[in-house]
Design a protein around this motif. Sequence first.
Motif, PDB file in Angstrom:
ATOM      1  N   TYR A  75       0.839  -1.210   0.000  1.00 21.26           N
ATOM      2  CA  TYR A  75       0.000   0.000   0.000  1.00 21.26           C
ATOM      3  C   TYR A  75       0.871   1.255   0.000  1.00 21.26           C
ATOM      4  O   TYR A  75       0.601   2.215  -0.726  1.00 21.26           O
ATOM      5  CB  TYR A  75      -0.913   0.041   1.218  1.00 21.26           C
ATOM      6  N   SER A  76       1.903   1.253   0.818  1.00 19.13           N
ATOM      7  CA  SER A  76       2.787   2.404   0.903  1.00 19.13           C
ATOM      8  C   SER A  76       3.406   2.720  -0.455  1.00 19.13           C
ATOM      9  O   SER A  76       3.430   3.870  -0.894  1.00 19.13           O
ATOM     10  CB  SER A  76       3.880   2.134   1.939  1.00 19.13           C
ATOM     11  N   LYS A  77       3.881   1.689  -1.115  1.00 19.20           N
ATOM     12  CA  LYS A  77       4.487   1.863  -2.448  1.00 19.20           C
ATOM     13  C   LYS A  77       3.486   2.482  -3.420  1.00 19.20           C
ATOM     14  O   LYS A  77       3.800   3.429  -4.149  1.00 19.20           O
ATOM     15  CB  LYS A  77       4.959   0.498  -2.963  1.00 19.20           C
ATOM     16  N   LYS A  78       2.270   1.960  -3.422  1.00 16.82           N
ATOM     17  CA  LYS A  78       1.262   2.452  -4.368  1.00 16.82           C
ATOM     18  C   LYS A  78       0.790   3.863  -4.034  1.00 16.82           C
ATOM     19  O   LYS A  78       0.647   4.707  -4.920  1.00 16.82           O
ATOM     20  CB  LYS A  78       0.081   1.481  -4.415  1.00 16.82           C
ATOM     21  N   PHE A  79       0.547   4.131  -2.755  1.00 14.52           N
ATOM     22  CA  PHE A  79       0.079   5.471  -2.399  1.00 14.52           C
ATOM     23  C   PHE A  79       1.149   6.526  -2.645  1.00 14.52           C
ATOM     24  O   PHE A  79       0.849   7.610  -3.141  1.00 14.52           O
ATOM     25  CB  PHE A  79      -0.418   5.511  -0.946  1.00 14.52           C
ATOM     26  N   PHE A  80       2.406   6.213  -2.325  1.00 21.90           N
ATOM     27  CA  PHE A  80       3.458   7.193  -2.604  1.00 21.90           C
ATOM     28  C   PHE A  80       3.633   7.423  -4.104  1.00 21.90           C
ATOM     29  O   PHE A  80       3.912   8.547  -4.524  1.00 21.90           O
ATOM     30  CB  PHE A  80       4.783   6.803  -1.943  1.00 21.90           C
ATOM     31  N   ALA A  81       3.428   6.417  -4.926  1.00 23.57           N
ATOM     32  CA  ALA A  81       3.474   6.615  -6.382  1.00 23.57           C
ATOM     33  C   ALA A  81       2.352   7.566  -6.818  1.00 23.57           C
ATOM     34  O   ALA A  81       2.570   8.452  -7.652  1.00 23.57           O
ATOM     35  CB  ALA A  81       3.361   5.273  -7.106  1.00 23.57           C
ATOM     36  N   PHE A  82       1.176   7.387  -6.239  1.00 25.55           N
ATOM     37  CA  PHE A  82       0.036   8.268  -6.543  1.00 25.55           C
ATOM     38  C   PHE A  82       0.360   9.709  -6.132  1.00 25.55           C
ATOM     39  O   PHE A  82       0.136  10.650  -6.906  1.00 25.55           O
ATOM     40  CB  PHE A  82      -1.213   7.768  -5.811  1.00 25.55           C
ATOM     41  N   PHE A  83       0.912   9.892  -4.930  1.00 27.29           N
ATOM     42  CA  PHE A  83       1.219  11.245  -4.466  1.00 27.29           C
ATOM     43  C   PHE A  83       2.325  11.896  -5.283  1.00 27.29           C
ATOM     44  O   PHE A  83       2.311  13.103  -5.491  1.00 27.29           O
ATOM     45  CB  PHE A  83       1.586  11.233  -2.978  1.00 27.29           C
ATOM     46  N   LYS A  84       3.272  11.110  -5.748  1.00 26.95           N
ATOM     47  CA  LYS A  84       4.334  11.642  -6.606  1.00 26.95           C
ATOM     48  C   LYS A  84       3.737  12.160  -7.918  1.00 26.95           C
ATOM     49  O   LYS A  84       4.037  13.265  -8.360  1.00 26.95           O
ATOM     50  CB  LYS A  84       5.385  10.555  -6.883  1.00 26.95           C
ATOM     51  N   GLU A  85       2.855  11.341  -8.511  1.00 28.53           N
ATOM     52  CA  GLU A  85       2.248  11.716  -9.785  1.00 28.53           C
ATOM     53  C   GLU A  85       1.270  12.883  -9.650  1.00 28.53           C
ATOM     54  O   GLU A  85       1.300  13.814 -10.453  1.00 28.53           O
ATOM     55  CB  GLU A  85       1.513  10.521 -10.382  1.00 28.53           C
ATOM     56  N   LYS A  86       0.420  12.850  -8.648  1.00 28.87           N
ATOM     57  CA  LYS A  86      -0.673  13.828  -8.545  1.00 28.87           C
ATOM     58  C   LYS A  86      -0.309  15.084  -7.775  1.00 28.87           C
ATOM     59  O   LYS A  86      -0.871  16.154  -8.039  1.00 28.87           O
ATOM     60  CB  LYS A  86      -1.903  13.183  -7.898  1.00 28.87           C
ATOM     61  N   LEU A  87       0.608  14.957  -6.795  1.00 28.41           N
ATOM     62  CA  LEU A  87       0.916  16.104  -5.937  1.00 28.41           C
ATOM     63  C   LEU A  87       2.378  16.543  -6.012  1.00 28.41           C
ATOM     64  O   LEU A  87       2.741  17.568  -5.438  1.00 28.41           O
ATOM     65  CB  LEU A  87       0.584  15.766  -4.473  1.00 28.41           C
ATOM     66  N   GLY A  88       3.215  15.753  -6.677  1.00 28.96           N
ATOM     67  CA  GLY A  88       4.633  16.079  -6.734  1.00 28.96           C
ATOM     68  C   GLY A  88       5.345  15.847  -5.410  1.00 28.96           C
ATOM     69  O   GLY A  88       6.364  16.468  -5.132  1.00 28.96           O
ATOM     70  N   VAL A  89       4.811  14.928  -4.587  1.00 29.99           N
ATOM     71  CA  VAL A  89       5.395  14.622  -3.287  1.00 29.99           C
ATOM     72  C   VAL A  89       6.198  13.329  -3.393  1.00 29.99           C
ATOM     73  O   VAL A  89       5.649  12.281  -3.728  1.00 29.99           O
ATOM     74  CB  VAL A  89       4.299  14.476  -2.205  1.00 29.99           C
ATOM     75  N   SER A  90       7.491  13.408  -3.098  1.00 27.63           N
ATOM     76  CA  SER A  90       8.328  12.208  -3.158  1.00 27.63           C
ATOM     77  C   SER A  90       8.127  11.364  -1.903  1.00 27.63           C
ATOM     78  O   SER A  90       7.608  11.836  -0.890  1.00 27.63           O
ATOM     79  CB  SER A  90       9.799  12.593  -3.319  1.00 27.63           C
ATOM     80  N   ASP A  91       8.576  10.129  -1.978  1.00 29.01           N
ATOM     81  CA  ASP A  91       8.319   9.178  -0.894  1.00 29.01           C
ATOM     82  C   ASP A  91       9.116   9.451   0.384  1.00 29.01           C
ATOM     83  O   ASP A  91       8.863   8.834   1.409  1.00 29.01           O
ATOM     84  CB  ASP A  91       8.525   7.739  -1.360  1.00 29.01           C
ATOM     85  N   GLU A  92      10.042  10.396   0.345  1.00 28.42           N
ATOM     86  CA  GLU A  92      10.738  10.748   1.582  1.00 28.42           C
ATOM     87  C   GLU A  92      10.188  12.032   2.202  1.00 28.42           C
ATOM     88  O   GLU A  92      10.783  12.602   3.099  1.00 28.42           O
ATOM     89  CB  GLU A  92      12.260  10.866   1.366  1.00 28.42           C
ATOM     90  N   ARG A  93       8.987  12.446   1.719  1.00 29.95           N
ATOM     91  CA  ARG A  93       8.374  13.689   2.196  1.00 29.95           C
ATOM     92  C   ARG A  93       7.018  13.434   2.861  1.00 29.95           C
ATOM     93  O   ARG A  93       6.078  14.212   2.695  1.00 29.95           O
ATOM     94  CB  ARG A  93       8.205  14.671   1.043  1.00 29.95           C
ATOM     95  N   GLY A  94       6.916  12.357   3.630  1.00 30.97           N
ATOM     96  CA  GLY A  94       5.672  12.134   4.347  1.00 30.97           C
ATOM     97  C   GLY A  94       5.623  10.790   5.034  1.00 30.97           C
ATOM     98  O   GLY A  94       6.539   9.973   4.908  1.00 30.97           O
ATOM     99  N   TYR A  95       4.540  10.608   5.763  1.00 31.38           N
ATOM    100  CA  TYR A  95       4.298   9.356   6.477  1.00 31.38           C
ATOM    101  C   TYR A  95       2.908   8.833   6.151  1.00 31.38           C
ATOM    102  O   TYR A  95       1.979   9.612   5.925  1.00 31.38           O
ATOM    103  CB  TYR A  95       4.362   9.560   8.000  1.00 31.38           C
ATOM    104  N   ILE A  96       2.786   7.523   6.177  1.00 36.49           N
ATOM    105  CA  ILE A  96       1.489   6.867   6.082  1.00 36.49           C
ATOM    106  C   ILE A  96       1.344   6.016   7.337  1.00 36.49           C
ATOM    107  O   ILE A  96       2.210   5.190   7.638  1.00 36.49           O
ATOM    108  CB  ILE A  96       1.377   5.980   4.829  1.00 36.49           C
ATOM    109  N   THR A  97       0.261   6.218   8.054  1.00 34.51           N
ATOM    110  CA  THR A  97      -0.023   5.442   9.258  1.00 34.51           C
ATOM    111  C   THR A  97      -1.205   4.529   8.970  1.00 34.51           C
ATOM    112  O   THR A  97      -2.254   4.992   8.499  1.00 34.51           O
ATOM    113  CB  THR A  97      -0.362   6.371  10.441  1.00 34.51           C
ATOM    114  N   PHE A  98      -1.021   3.245   9.230  1.00 34.79           N
ATOM    115  CA  PHE A  98      -2.055   2.236   8.996  1.00 34.79           C
ATOM    116  C   PHE A  98      -2.641   1.807  10.333  1.00 34.79           C
ATOM    117  O   PHE A  98      -1.899   1.393  11.233  1.00 34.79           O
ATOM    118  CB  PHE A  98      -1.458   1.013   8.295  1.00 34.79           C
ATOM    119  N   ILE A  99      -3.964   1.878  10.452  1.00 35.59           N
ATOM    120  CA  ILE A  99      -4.624   1.540  11.710  1.00 35.59           C
ATOM    121  C   ILE A  99      -5.805   0.614  11.439  1.00 35.59           C
ATOM    122  O   ILE A  99      -6.674   0.933  10.618  1.00 35.59           O
ATOM    123  CB  ILE A  99      -5.131   2.809  12.421  1.00 35.59           C
ATOM    124  N   ASP A 100      -5.828  -0.518  12.127  1.00 37.76           N
ATOM    125  CA  ASP A 100      -7.005  -1.393  12.139  1.00 37.76           C
ATOM    126  C   ASP A 100      -7.613  -1.266  13.534  1.00 37.76           C
ATOM    127  O   ASP A 100      -7.120  -1.869  14.483  1.00 37.76           O
ATOM    128  CB  ASP A 100      -6.631  -2.843  11.851  1.00 37.76           C
TER     129      ASP A 100
END
Length: 118
Positions: A75-100
């Motif tokens: 999920y992290s790989k896919k979401f960071f690819a989306f943010f890179k394409e759509k927002l210009g945010v690279s994968d070292e410029r944020g966090y993703i927190t997963f909660i169940d």
Amino acid sequence: MPALDLKTNVLVADPKAFSLEFSKYAAETLKKPEAYISVNYNYSELLTFNSSFEPAIILTIHSLDNINPKANEEYSKKFFAFFKEKLGVSDERGYITFIDPGRANIGYKSTTFEALWK
């Protein structure tokens, strides 16, 4: 029931269109029906990451049943690819927190998911 809360310092031209596109992408990525997806896009010009205001994100994903270490890596790989394409945010410029949060801890239809799944 995935609920995704995105905070970013990137202002998109059409937040409604972006939110709908992100909802569709999240449904595909998390393999959940889009009817269950909730997305919140929150622009904050004051969001910093690594002491700068360069494009950044903080994403929190609440989801039942499909949050686990192996899935989260994909999920992290896919979401960071989306943010890179759509927002210009690279994968070292944020966090993703997963909660169940567990079925007993999510309210829906005047009850909880635990009661609905019995």
